[in-house]
Scaffold this active site. Structure first.
Site, PDB file in Angstrom:
ATOM      1  N   GLU A   1     -26.622 -79.417  22.659  1.00 13.08           N
ATOM      2  CA  GLU A   1     -26.661 -79.220  24.107  1.00 13.08           C
ATOM      3  C   GLU A   1     -25.266 -79.145  24.718  1.00 13.08           C
ATOM      4  O   GLU A   1     -25.018 -78.343  25.624  1.00 13.08           O
ATOM      5  CB  GLU A   1     -27.469 -80.345  24.765  1.00 13.08           C
ATOM      6  CG  GLU A   1     -28.965 -80.256  24.560  1.00 13.08           C
ATOM      7  CD  GLU A   1     -29.423 -80.728  23.191  1.00 13.08           C
ATOM      8  OE1 GLU A   1     -28.587 -81.280  22.446  1.00 13.08           O
ATOM      9  OE2 GLU A   1     -30.607 -80.567  22.863  1.00 13.08           O
TER      10      GLU A   1
ATOM     11  N   HIS B   1     -38.678 -87.136  26.530  1.00 13.69           N
ATOM     12  CA  HIS B   1     -39.481 -85.935  26.754  1.00 13.69           C
ATOM     13  C   HIS B   1     -40.145 -85.917  28.124  1.00 13.69           C
ATOM     14  O   HIS B   1     -40.764 -84.915  28.484  1.00 13.69           O
ATOM     15  CB  HIS B   1     -40.556 -85.814  25.672  1.00 13.69           C
ATOM     16  CG  HIS B   1     -40.018 -85.696  24.283  1.00 13.69           C
ATOM     17  ND1 HIS B   1     -39.615 -86.787  23.557  1.00 13.69           N
ATOM     18  CD2 HIS B   1     -39.797 -84.618  23.498  1.00 13.69           C
ATOM     19  CE1 HIS B   1     -39.182 -86.389  22.372  1.00 13.69           C
ATOM     20  NE2 HIS B   1     -39.266 -85.084  22.314  1.00 13.69           N
TER      21      HIS B   1
END
Length: 324
Positions: free
Chosen positions: A60, A129
């Site tokens: 990321e 998540h």
């Protein structure tokens, strides 16, 4: 007239941007061959080629760093991070470099990039998540942060974000991807920095954004059946915050409840209530209440319903404010 989900509206908005704007590039983990973890980019690689719809390594920080470099080179990158909770490895790139480019270069350079992040709970996936940490990004000067809750806003805000000269954090409520549909005559741009009065009322204002708009809309319907007229404001833009629209609604009704699924302490609900005190304190008939997530990590599936603000909690808070 097409009836689209948020997922379909986002896909069409990306397709249109890639078609209309030669400098747009979409990149992220698994977004090309497989169409992304939530299939938002499904089919784009076949239509626009691997040079403009780019699969990246699982990194990321690298994705955002490359995106910043591309933006400085005249490209408009749209990057997908698979979950909001996966964005923290890129946090240094975002707050130390992306957000500061205009200020650091004394306006000689801007960073016209969009970072898309699916966020929030409701899919039974714990911790990273299902997180809702939008306050982290809304607190950073130099970043715009937007959250759609309807297909038309999803497409319109994404187009505006892509065309914006500065970086935009684009949050997508996971559990609304395919649960909300509406007819869209076209994919018109929606201005960044604007809240929407989604439902007009006179007794109380319900203020929410993203996934919590679902329970908020349901609450307004329940209240209407009981003879209570609730005005509903979809904040849509967390930074900049459209306090003018929000305060005008609360000044009219005199009462308000703010709903968000992020943890309570230092959440954006606190900021909105503080600004309401500054802008319309003399119009308030009762203290403004918050209905929020709890100050803990998002729990496992079997306990998730106890974390996310429910319709019952919103109605209870509304009743308490109305009776104050």
């Amino acid at each position: 007239m097409a009836t689209l989900t948020i997922a379909q509206a986002l896909n069409q908005a990306l397709d249109a941007a890639l078609t209309d704007l030669d400098d747009v590039l979409v990149m992220g983990e698994d977004i090309g061959r497989t169409g992304g973890v939530f299939r938002i980019t499904d089919g784009l690689r076949d239509r626009h080629g691997p040079q403009r719809v780019v699969d990246t390594p699982l990194a990321e920080s690298g994705i955002v760093g490359v995106g910043l470099g591309l933006a400085l080179a005249g490209i408009r990158p749209v990057m997908e991070l698979q979950f909001m909770g996966f964005s923290y490895p890129a946090f240094d790139q975002i707050i130390s470099h992306v957000s500061r480019m205009r200020h650091r270069s004394r306006h000689r350079f801007t960073a016209p990039l969009v970072i898309r992040m699916p966020y929030g709970g409701g899919i039974g996936a714990a911790e990273h998540h299902s997180e809702s940490t939008e306050a982290l990004y809304a607190h950073i000067p130099g970043l715009k942060v937007v959250v759609p809750s309807r297909p038309g806003d999803a497409a319109g805000l994404l187009r505006a974000a892509i065309e914006d000269p500065d970086p935009v954090i684009f949050l997508e409520p996971i559990r609304l991807y395919r649960s909300v549909k509406e007819e869209l005559p076209d994919l018109a741009s929606v201005p960044l920095g604007s809240a929407a009065v989604e439902r007009h009322g006179t007794d109380i204002t319900l203020i929410a954004w993203g996934a919590m708009m679902k329970e908020t809309r349901e609450a307004a319907e329940k209240l209407a059946a009981s003879g209570i007229s609730a005005e509903v404001v979809d904040v849509r833009s967390l930074a900049p915050l459209d306090i003018t629209t929000i305060a005008a609604s609360v000044s009219k009704t005199g009462r308000a409840v703010v709903i968000h699924e992020a943890p309570r302490t230092a959440g954006l609900g606190a900021e909105i209530i503080a600004q309401l005190q500054e802008h319309c304190a003399y119009d308030l008939e009762a203290p403004v209440k918050r209905v929020t997530g709890w100050d803990t990590v998002v729990p496992l599936k079997m306990s998730e319903q106890h974390y996310t603000p429910s319709l019952e909690r919103i109605l209870a808070a509304t009743t308490e404010v109305l009776e104050s």
